[in-house]
Scaffold this active site. Sequence first.
Site, mmCIF file in Angstrom:
data_model
loop_
_atom_site.group_PDB
_atom_site.id
_atom_site.type_symbol
_atom_site.label_atom_id
_atom_site.label_comp_id
_atom_site.label_asym_id
_atom_site.label_seq_id
_atom_site.Cartn_x
_atom_site.Cartn_y
_atom_site.Cartn_z
ATOM 1 N N HIS A 584 2.484 -19.489 -26.275
ATOM 2 C CA HIS A 584 2.059 -18.342 -27.088
ATOM 3 C C HIS A 584 0.929 -18.783 -28.042
ATOM 4 C CE1 HIS A 584 3.957 -19.732 -30.868
ATOM 5 N NE2 HIS A 584 4.980 -20.146 -30.101
ATOM 6 N N CYS A 605 8.294 -24.400 -28.839
ATOM 7 C CA CYS A 605 7.288 -23.725 -27.999
ATOM 8 C C CYS A 605 5.997 -24.538 -27.944
ATOM 9 C CB CYS A 605 6.989 -22.342 -28.565
ATOM 10 S SG CYS A 605 8.359 -21.178 -28.384
#
Length: 630
Positions: A584, A605
């Site tokens: 992301h 992430c």
Amino acid sequence: MSSKKKRNDVGSGPGENIDIEDKINAAMDKIMKDPEEERNSSQRKYEPDNGESETEEYESEERYDSEEYESDEAYDSEEEYESEEDYDPEEEYGSQEEHGEDAEYDEEGYDEPEEGSQDFSRNIKASGKLKSARPQPVKYVPMDDIEEKLALLPENKRKKHKGLKITGLAAAMAVVVAGCAYAGMTYYYSDRFFEGTWINGIDCSGKTAYEVETALADKVQDYSIQVSSRNQEPQMITGEQINYQYLSTGETLQLLKNQKPYEWIKGFYEQKSYTVAENVAYDKTLLQQQVTALNCAKTENQTAPENAYVAFKDNQFQIVPETEGTQLNVKQAYRILDQAVADTQASIDFGTAPDAYVSAEVTQNDPELQSALEACNNYTKASITYTFGDQTATLDGNTIKDWLQFDEKGQLLMDDNTFHQHIADYVAQLAATYNTVGTEREFHTTSGRTVYVYSSVYGWAIDQAAEAAQLAQEIQSGTQTTREPIYEQTANSHGLNDLGNTYIEVDLSNQHMYYYQSGSLIFDSEFVSGNMSYSDRQTHAGIFTLYSKTSPSVLRGDKKPDGTYEYEEPVDYWMPFDGGIGFHDAPWRDAFGGDIYLTNGSHGCINLPPENAAVLYSIIDYNVPIVCFY
């Protein structure tokens, strides 16, 4: 004409009596004359006698013939004759006194004429008492006189007349005798069978119904029946052992009643054969005892039948036929024997009556056995070749036949559970050999290092339950095919390194990622991974694939007891691949790469610069493996 007048017209002398004799003789000559003799006499030459010429002889006869009788019209039958009551012989002829001594017939003075009609005529002429040849009224002549005059006929005429009488009498007697004989034979056969009559193989010629019934009874008196069976010597059951007796049905008597006695002569040239029911009676209890006493009914002489089965012989499956055995079905054997005795059969063979023995439950023609044979032949005919990239694995009859179970005789034991277990084991073996999920792969990095990456979520994984069911169906139908197994999960390629040449490389140690498509680098970027200072925030090594893509999205941390989240961070591009870990954009970061991840890393992430995240979002595919390693 009155009776008196008629009597006056009748001559009364001896010559007139001779005239009557002459008429009688002439009439007898016409009746008795042999046609052959007439022909001979017409050619005969007469010699003169006593000075009279032949011409005179013929003239006399001619006169006699021509004037002998007048036509029938000259007489009135009612006037000519008197009734029998008015007739008086003495009045007709007159008394001796009236005629004189010359009217007497002196038997001694009357010479018997010699043979031949001529001599008889000459004697009459010699008497000189012949009158006119004109017919005279017929006079009643007593029978004694006629017989006397007939005695005057020539010898050959009398013999011939006598011969005809004898012939006629003999013929009449023969007819009477024949009629009496025919009637006698008709009476004889009124209660007896004609000649040439046969009943149930017995010659009944001239026999009464009772005699025939007796013969039929004698026929069954010595009755016996021979009983044959499998693997045993024949045995005899006598009529005496079962109290066997003959009972009349009345058919024999009815046959005799249907016979027409007057047709008895047919029996000598026409033979007839009849069959009547030989009704018999016997003790069924004794017959049951005789059956159970037979050798074939004894336990020690009986063997059970064997079912037919499928066996693998001479490199192929085949049906081994059932065996009959000698186990007697006693009840059925009794029924068969009982019927044979009732039909007066001389023998019976239980071996030819399948119901007399216990039969095998499974015969070679049993539909289920035929299906089993077909299935077994399909087993050996089936061939399934699996492909795993450049590698193959083949399953055929040589392997399948080893999955079938046989007893010591080679009989196939159909155990579906065992057979399907063999199939499941085979599929599991394929999975263990060719599945890559849960295995470690050798990977060559862009930086030139070689690493080994383990993955529990990426790779090949066979759907073993679905594949086992498919394989069982193909084996039973004898399918020959080449195919891939049914997978529950696939990879980009086969082999030890099933990543292929399209993948995303995430080098966690160097904090840099690369996107290769068909071997060419199409994207790369620096990133910040999970904070290594916290064990629960470290990015996991392994091979993954993209779950989804969302734009925009909100990233949230764990949910706290009060219902709020540890954090909530909105992003423009969200691409998860390992649970809550994904790619992301991170607009809040000013720098990427280096060693930031060691102390100030993410919650796990891969944080990308916003512009790079937008590019990756546009090109990433779901099935592209994502290789993460340190």
